[in-house]
Each structure stands twice: as C-alpha cells, then as structure tokens.
Design an enzyme around this catalytic site. Structure first.
Site, PDB file in Angstrom:
ATOM      1  N   ARG A  49      85.314  99.768  21.352  1.00 58.87           N
ATOM      2  CA  ARG A  49      84.311 100.797  21.031  1.00 58.87           C
ATOM      3  C   ARG A  49      84.795 101.783  19.963  1.00 58.87           C
ATOM      4  O   ARG A  49      84.250 102.879  19.816  1.00 58.87           O
ATOM      5  CB  ARG A  49      83.882 101.571  22.293  1.00 58.87           C
ATOM      6  CG  ARG A  49      83.263 100.672  23.381  1.00 58.87           C
ATOM      7  CD  ARG A  49      82.038  99.938  22.826  1.00 58.87           C
ATOM      8  NE  ARG A  49      81.362  99.119  23.806  1.00 58.87           N
ATOM      9  CZ  ARG A  49      81.582  97.826  23.998  1.00 58.87           C
ATOM     10  NH1 ARG A  49      82.490  97.194  23.272  1.00 58.87           N
ATOM     11  NH2 ARG A  49      80.906  97.146  24.890  1.00 58.87           N
ATOM     12  N   LEU A  50      85.792 101.387  19.189  1.00 53.87           N
ATOM     13  CA  LEU A  50      86.295 102.222  18.093  1.00 53.87           C
ATOM     14  C   LEU A  50      85.597 101.797  16.806  1.00 53.87           C
ATOM     15  O   LEU A  50      86.198 101.288  15.863  1.00 53.87           O
ATOM     16  CB  LEU A  50      87.821 102.090  17.987  1.00 53.87           C
ATOM     17  CG  LEU A  50      88.580 102.522  19.250  1.00 53.87           C
ATOM     18  CD1 LEU A  50      90.066 102.267  19.091  1.00 53.87           C
ATOM     19  CD2 LEU A  50      88.316 104.003  19.537  1.00 53.87           C
TER      20      LEU A  50
END
Length: 258
Positions: free
Chosen positions: A232-233
């Site tokens: 989720r970066l």
C-alpha cells in the site's frame, strides 16, 4: 498479530479479498510511477496518455467509466454515481446527463464543485479530478446527442431523472390500486412517457437535444495520478493549478504520501 481483535460474527462483511469472504488483499505489483513518467506541464495531456493506454491494453472494458461526485450546500451532503466520460479537451472533462430533475443538477445549483474518479483495476491505476463544473452550450451538446442511438435520444426526452415512479393506481391518478398496482412497480409510468416521446418524434430522425439535458464540463483545479505499489505504498502525484497573472495558468506537480 493484529493490534486489536474483531468480532467477525457481528459483521456482515469483514476483510474481504476478491472472491474470498476473508483474507489479505492482493499486492499491487504491475507498475511504478515516477515524476519523469509524467507530463511536466499538463494533466490533460497526461490523462490522455493514460486513457489511451487503458483503451489499447485490452484489459479495461470501459475505460471511460468514472464516478461523478457532487455535494449540496449548505448541508454538504455528497452524492455519487457512475457515468461515462464522453469528451476531453484543453478545458476539461465532459460528461452528459439530465440537468432538469436529477440529484446532480440540484447539487450543482448550490455548489459548482465536482469530482471524477477513474479506476482501471487491471492496470492498478486511478485518476482523481477535482474542479468546477459548467454546462456546455446547447449547440455543443447537440453534436454529441446526434451520435446516440434513437432509443437513447427518445429516452433523454422521456425520463424525469430521479423522480419517484409510482405504481398504477397510486398517487391519486384515478386508479383503484387493484390488480394493476400489484403487477406494476412503477415502470408503467416510464413506459408511458417513452410512448409519448416516440409519438412526438415519430418519423423524425433529427431529434433536438432537450433543454434540460446536455454536457457538463469539469474544469480541473487538481488532477491526481495513482499507481498501485506493494504494501500500500502507492505512487501518487497531483497537479495543482497555480495562480498566475491574467488568464494563463500553470500546473504545479507534487508527489503525495500514500
């Protein structure tokens, strides 16, 4: 180990993962996005590039699909709906709809700000557009209206978008609410409106665009390009319209934290 426990039995949906009722979400692994990948001065050109990629990929059935969100003032209540992008030009993003009776028209009458969100899942990309909305002229709208199939042009005239459709015999129209009410759930009213529009334009292929229907251009103030990444970066870049002297404007490009 989770920082807190959840009583899954009390939840109708909890941590779904695709077709699995519960699980960990899949990782985004299909691409990266850096500043050098983006047009340095124009989100319109950058969107055009990404849209063409989505169209040509063979992975996205309808890349023109987007979510249009509007908000009513003074309540601030937000409403959203899926629409199709129909035009892109140097000024902005154009969709077409009913602006006589629809919820969006009521919102826009009190608040011209709107947003569009595009989600291209198989490319793990999304684009968010925020800006003020303005109606196209009737002449501009007619050009697009003429490309629609006859049934859709008739439908634009017939539908009082978002009005409640009551079953036959309900609402003081003279019916007794008997068997017809039980069989009809309100669709009969719409069918009657369509029949009226068909009779009005019978034998006429040059159907004018209704005054209450037409194009809406979202003139962007900000446009964000999002590329999914692992853990989720995600890679996020946003263009903000920068104030300048006169009618000319510039765009400031910045990376955002995921």
């Amino acid at each position: 180990m989770a920082l807190h426990s959840a009583d899954v039995k009390s939840k109708l949906i909890f941590a779904p993962a695709g077709q699995e009722a519960h699980g960990q979400a899949e990782q985004f692994t299909k691409g990266i996005l850096t500043r050098s990948d983006l047009d340095p001065t124009s989100p319109i050109r950058q969107f055009h590039k990404w849209f063409a990629t989505a169209q040509q990929s063979g992975l996205i059935a309808h890349p023109e699909t987007c979510c249009l969100s509007t908000a009513s003032l003074p309540s601030g209540r937000v409403s959203s709906r899926m629409v199709y992008l129909k035009e892109l030009d140097a000024q902005g993003f154009v969709i077409y709809s009913n602006f006589g009776t629809s919820k969006k028209s009521q919102d826009l009458a009190t608040n011209p700000w709107a947003s569009l969100t595009f989600w291209w899942e198989d490319l793990e990309r999304q684009v968010r557009v925020e800006g003020q909305a303005s109606r196209l002229t009737r002449e501009e709208s007619q050009k697009y209206f003429d490309t629609r199939v006859r049934g859709s042009r008739i439908g634009a005239w017939a539908s009082r978008q978002s009005q409640v459709l009551r079953p036959a015999g309900d609402g003081g129209d003279g019916g007794d609410g008997g068997d017809d009410s039980e069989k009809d759930d309100g669709r009969k009213v719409l069918d009657e409106w369509v029949n009226e529009a068909e009779k009005r334009f019978e034998g006429d292929e040059n159907i004018p665009v209704p005054e209450f229907w037409g194009g809406l251009r979202i003139i962007p103030e900000s446009v964000e390009f999002w590329q999914g990444r692992q853990n989720r970066l995600h890679d996020r870049f946003v263009y903000h319209k920068a104030p300048t002297d006169g009618d000319v404007h510039e765009w400031k490009l910045e990376r955002l934290s995921p």
